[in-house]
Design an enzyme around this catalytic site. Structure first.
Site, PDB file in Angstrom:
ATOM      1  N   ASP A   1      -5.375  11.164  -9.734  1.00 56.17           N
ATOM      2  CA  ASP A   1      -3.916  11.170  -9.835  1.00 56.17           C
ATOM      3  C   ASP A   1      -3.351  11.891  -8.600  1.00 56.17           C
ATOM      4  OD1 ASP A   1      -1.477  10.775 -11.214  1.00 56.17           O
ATOM      5  OD2 ASP A   1      -1.487  12.866 -11.886  1.00 56.17           O
ATOM      6  N   PRO A   2      -2.513  11.237  -7.781  1.00 55.94           N
ATOM      7  CA  PRO A   2      -2.052  11.904  -6.562  1.00 55.94           C
ATOM      8  C   PRO A   2      -1.152  13.100  -6.860  1.00 55.94           C
ATOM      9  CG  PRO A   2      -1.024   9.741  -6.803  1.00 55.94           C
ATOM     10  CD  PRO A   2      -1.992   9.872  -7.916  1.00 55.94           C
TER      11      PRO A   2
ATOM     12  N   ARG B   1      -8.932   4.095 -10.412  1.00 54.17           N
ATOM     13  CA  ARG B   1      -7.663   3.511  -9.955  1.00 54.17           C
ATOM     14  C   ARG B   1      -7.881   2.449  -8.886  1.00 54.17           C
ATOM     15  NH1 ARG B   1      -3.348   7.618 -11.088  1.00 54.17           N
ATOM     16  NH2 ARG B   1      -1.940   6.465  -9.766  1.00 54.17           N
TER      17      ARG B   1
ATOM     18  N   GLY C   1      -1.774  17.506 -16.453  1.00 55.51           N
ATOM     19  CA  GLY C   1      -1.957  18.756 -15.705  1.00 55.51           C
ATOM     20  C   GLY C   1      -0.850  19.735 -16.072  1.00 55.51           C
TER      21      GLY C   1
ATOM     22  N   ARG D   1       4.177   4.622 -18.113  1.00 54.64           N
ATOM     23  CA  ARG D   1       4.899   5.125 -16.938  1.00 54.64           C
ATOM     24  C   ARG D   1       5.754   6.314 -17.371  1.00 54.64           C
ATOM     25  NH1 ARG D   1       6.142  -0.347 -13.442  1.00 54.64           N
ATOM     26  NH2 ARG D   1       5.975  -1.527 -15.356  1.00 54.64           N
TER      27      ARG D   1
ATOM     28  N   TYR E   1      -6.677  -1.244  -8.724  1.00 59.49           N
ATOM     29  CA  TYR E   1      -5.278  -1.469  -8.324  1.00 59.49           C
ATOM     30  C   TYR E   1      -5.092  -1.136  -6.844  1.00 59.49           C
ATOM     31  CZ  TYR E   1      -0.137  -1.070  -8.590  1.00 59.49           C
ATOM     32  OH  TYR E   1       1.224  -1.216  -8.393  1.00 59.49           O
ATOM     33  N   ASP E   2      -5.428   0.118  -6.471  1.00 60.72           N
ATOM     34  CA  ASP E   2      -5.163   0.568  -5.095  1.00 60.72           C
ATOM     35  C   ASP E   2      -5.870  -0.317  -4.073  1.00 60.72           C
ATOM     36  OD1 ASP E   2      -4.399   2.633  -6.756  1.00 60.72           O
ATOM     37  OD2 ASP E   2      -5.490   4.195  -5.722  1.00 60.72           O
TER      38      ASP E   2
ATOM     39  N   ARG F   1       6.777  13.256  -7.783  1.00 55.94           N
ATOM     40  CA  ARG F   1       7.018  11.832  -7.594  1.00 55.94           C
ATOM     41  C   ARG F   1       8.458  11.692  -7.094  1.00 55.94           C
ATOM     42  NH1 ARG F   1       2.387  12.241  -8.343  1.00 55.94           N
ATOM     43  NH2 ARG F   1       1.012  11.146  -9.762  1.00 55.94           N
TER      44      ARG F   1
HETATM   45  P1  NAD Z   1       5.220  -5.307 -14.727  1.00 50.47           P
HETATM   46  O1  NAD Z   1       3.879  -5.065 -15.322  1.00 50.47           O
HETATM   47  O2  NAD Z   1       6.414  -5.001 -15.566  1.00 50.47           O
HETATM   48  O3  NAD Z   1       5.349  -6.806 -14.239  1.00 50.47           O
HETATM   49  C1  NAD Z   1       4.280  -7.503 -13.642  1.00 50.47           C
HETATM   50  C2  NAD Z   1       4.368  -8.948 -14.096  1.00 50.47           C
HETATM   51  O4  NAD Z   1       3.284  -9.667 -13.503  1.00 50.47           O
HETATM   52  C3  NAD Z   1       4.233  -9.106 -15.612  1.00 50.47           C
HETATM   53  O5  NAD Z   1       5.233  -9.973 -16.084  1.00 50.47           O
HETATM   54  C4  NAD Z   1       2.850  -9.699 -15.780  1.00 50.47           C
HETATM   55  O6  NAD Z   1       2.737 -10.487 -16.961  1.00 50.47           O
HETATM   56  C5  NAD Z   1       2.702 -10.495 -14.505  1.00 50.47           C
HETATM   57  N1  NAD Z   1       1.319 -10.781 -14.095  1.00 50.47           N
HETATM   58  C6  NAD Z   1       0.275  -9.915 -14.019  1.00 50.47           C
HETATM   59  N2  NAD Z   1      -0.839 -10.553 -13.604  1.00 50.47           N
HETATM   60  C7  NAD Z   1      -0.477 -11.845 -13.385  1.00 50.47           C
HETATM   61  C8  NAD Z   1      -1.178 -12.997 -12.960  1.00 50.47           C
HETATM   62  N3  NAD Z   1      -2.487 -12.961 -12.667  1.00 50.47           N
HETATM   63  N4  NAD Z   1      -0.497 -14.177 -12.875  1.00 50.47           N
HETATM   64  C9  NAD Z   1       0.838 -14.238 -13.173  1.00 50.47           C
HETATM   65  N5  NAD Z   1       1.536 -13.175 -13.595  1.00 50.47           N
HETATM   66  C10 NAD Z   1       0.897 -11.990 -13.699  1.00 50.47           C
HETATM   67  O7  NAD Z   1       5.280  -4.499 -13.365  1.00 50.47           O
HETATM   68  P2  NAD Z   1       6.525  -4.202 -12.428  1.00 50.47           P
HETATM   69  O8  NAD Z   1       6.876  -2.773 -12.548  1.00 50.47           O
HETATM   70  O9  NAD Z   1       7.574  -5.238 -12.644  1.00 50.47           O
HETATM   71  O10 NAD Z   1       5.850  -4.391 -10.985  1.00 50.47           O
HETATM   72  C11 NAD Z   1       5.975  -5.605 -10.271  1.00 50.47           C
HETATM   73  C12 NAD Z   1       5.179  -5.513  -8.979  1.00 50.47           C
HETATM   74  O11 NAD Z   1       5.654  -4.419  -8.196  1.00 50.47           O
HETATM   75  C13 NAD Z   1       3.692  -5.293  -9.194  1.00 50.47           C
HETATM   76  O12 NAD Z   1       2.982  -6.050  -8.240  1.00 50.47           O
HETATM   77  C14 NAD Z   1       3.507  -3.826  -8.908  1.00 50.47           C
HETATM   78  O13 NAD Z   1       2.217  -3.540  -8.397  1.00 50.47           O
HETATM   79  C15 NAD Z   1       4.579  -3.555  -7.866  1.00 50.47           C
HETATM   80  N6  NAD Z   1       5.017  -2.158  -7.898  1.00 50.47           N
HETATM   81  C16 NAD Z   1       5.848  -1.705  -8.880  1.00 50.47           C
HETATM   82  C17 NAD Z   1       6.233  -0.379  -8.913  1.00 50.47           C
HETATM   83  C18 NAD Z   1       7.166   0.156  -9.964  1.00 50.47           C
HETATM   84  O14 NAD Z   1       7.503   1.355  -9.927  1.00 50.47           O
HETATM   85  N7  NAD Z   1       7.632  -0.646 -10.894  1.00 50.47           N
HETATM   86  C19 NAD Z   1       5.766   0.505  -7.923  1.00 50.47           C
HETATM   87  C20 NAD Z   1       4.894   0.006  -6.944  1.00 50.47           C
HETATM   88  C21 NAD Z   1       4.545  -1.330  -6.934  1.00 50.47           C
END
Ligand code: NAD
Length: 314
Positions: free
Chosen positions: A280-281, A149, A212, A193, A152-153, A218
């Site tokens: 996995d937390p 993970r 699990g 998700r 990302y983290d 969550r």
């Molecule tokens: P998502 O995957 O639906 O959307 C992410 C978007 O970013 C997509 O459209 C993807 O094509 C685009 N993308 C990825 N890499 C890219 C790059 N290098 N250049 C340009 N575009 C790029 O995810 P989401 O749920 O909409 O999440 C959006 C943001 O919020 C993310 O940064 C995610 O880490 C953060 N986030 C979301 C959640 C959640 O529950 N949805 C929780 C924590 C953090």
């Protein structure tokens, strides 16, 4: 006249789940929105449809923010450009790392040149397997630095680090949202998700698969609440350098969530247990005192109501 009227807002990753809701809300509030997205986990279809049906000022261009690409001028930059679900971010971990590290760096440079306010979509995953509960912003996290993970983290943590340095150096106005699980209409059913997966499985009468024994918890925030929080974070004056949890503190086990989905759909699906993924937390719940105090923000949509809205939307 609202904060948003006449503003140019760049949303990197604006074609994804959160990005589309944000683009719509910000454009409705009177801003001109530019979406830049590489469509790695999305397509242009939903954002193009939104643009046409709502007649909003939203421009969409394809581009990868981890590369040095031309970006439109902006007063506010939202950085959402990263895959967000484990299935997606682990499918090409180096690309994920590049999106969060190089992407955040490139957008930071752009915001500095434009004197723009920068809003970073960070994540509850920066807390890793948390040692405190609920998670407060002061918790430095308990993250495996090189596990599956970590692409990302750790890249989200690296992004927070470089952005905070730019803020401390006085180069940029910064606000960081640590986003906890968010759900709502428009989520892809197949990106792994929990909630959209449970809904898709229960609708099809297939076994609902839990990792699990499903006792891990969550907390789920409805998307309209989250978007309101992000917009407040961008627009409240005098809070540069703030790092703020955005999420719903109502904690529920993954098993209870699956049972709720099955019950709400009147499905005959059974629950199927599968091995827990590495790192996995076990528990995830935000302390949102800071968001309440600094932004005056509180989630308003209950899980029951949000689930009803999500089920009605398809
Ligand atoms: P998502 O995957 O639906 O959307 C992410 C978007 O970013 C997509 O459209 C993807 O094509 C685009 N993308 C990825 N890499 C890219 C790059 N290098 N250049 C340009 N575009 C790029 O995810 P989401 O749920 O909409 O999440 C959006 C943001 O919020 C993310 O940064 C995610 O880490 C953060 N986030 C979301 C959640 C959640 O529950 N949805 C929780 C924590 C953090």
């Amino acid at each position: 006249m609202t904060f948003w009227a006449g503003k140019s807002v760049l949303i990197a990753g604006g074609a994804g789940f959160l990005g589309i809701h944000l683009a719509e809300a910000v454009a409705v509030a009177g801003a001109e929105v530019n979406v830049v997205d590489n469509f790695s986990t999305s397509t242009p279809d939903a954002v193009n449809a939104l643009k046409l049906t709502r007649n909003l000022l939203i421009n969409v261009t394809q581009g990868d923010v981890s590369e040095d690409i031309p970006l439109p001028a902006a007063d506010v930059v939202f950085n959402l450009a990263s895959p967000a679900s484990p299935v997606h971010y682990q499918s090409d971990p180096i690309k994920t790392w590049r999106a969060n590290v190089f992407g955040s760096y490139n957008l930071m440079q752009h915001a500095i040149r434009n004197h723009a306010i920068f809003v970073q979509a960070s994540t509850s995953e920066v807390y890793g397997s948390p040692l405190t509960h609920p998670q407060r912003e002061e918790d430095w996290g308990n993250v495996n630095p090189n596990g599956p993970r970590s692409c990302y983290d750790e890249s989200k943590r690296a992004a927070e680090s470089v952005l905070m340095d730019a803020q401390r150096l006085g180069l940029m106005e910064l606000r960081i949202a640590r986003i906890f699980n968010t759900y709502g209409p428009g989520m892809a059913p197949d990106d792994g998700r929990a909630l959209p997966q449970f809904i898709a499985q229960a609708r099809a009468g297939l076994p609902v698969t839990l990792h699990g024994d499903g006792s891990q918890t969550r907390s789920f925030c409805y998307v309209s609440d989250l978007i309101r929080g992000l917009m407040l974070l961008a627009s409240v004056p005098g809070i540069s350098g703030s790092v703020i949890n955005l999420g719903n503190p109502h904690e529920i086990s993954v098993r209870e969530l699956a049972e709720l989905v099955i019950y709400s759909l009147g499905s005959s699906s059974r629950i199927n247990l599968t091995p827990r993924p590495q790192d996995d937390p076990s528990r995830r719940c935000p302390d949102i005192s800071k968001a309440r105090h600094i932004l005056g923000w509180n989630p308003e949509v209950s899980l029951l109501k949000g689930l009803e809205l999500m089920l009605q939307s398809k």
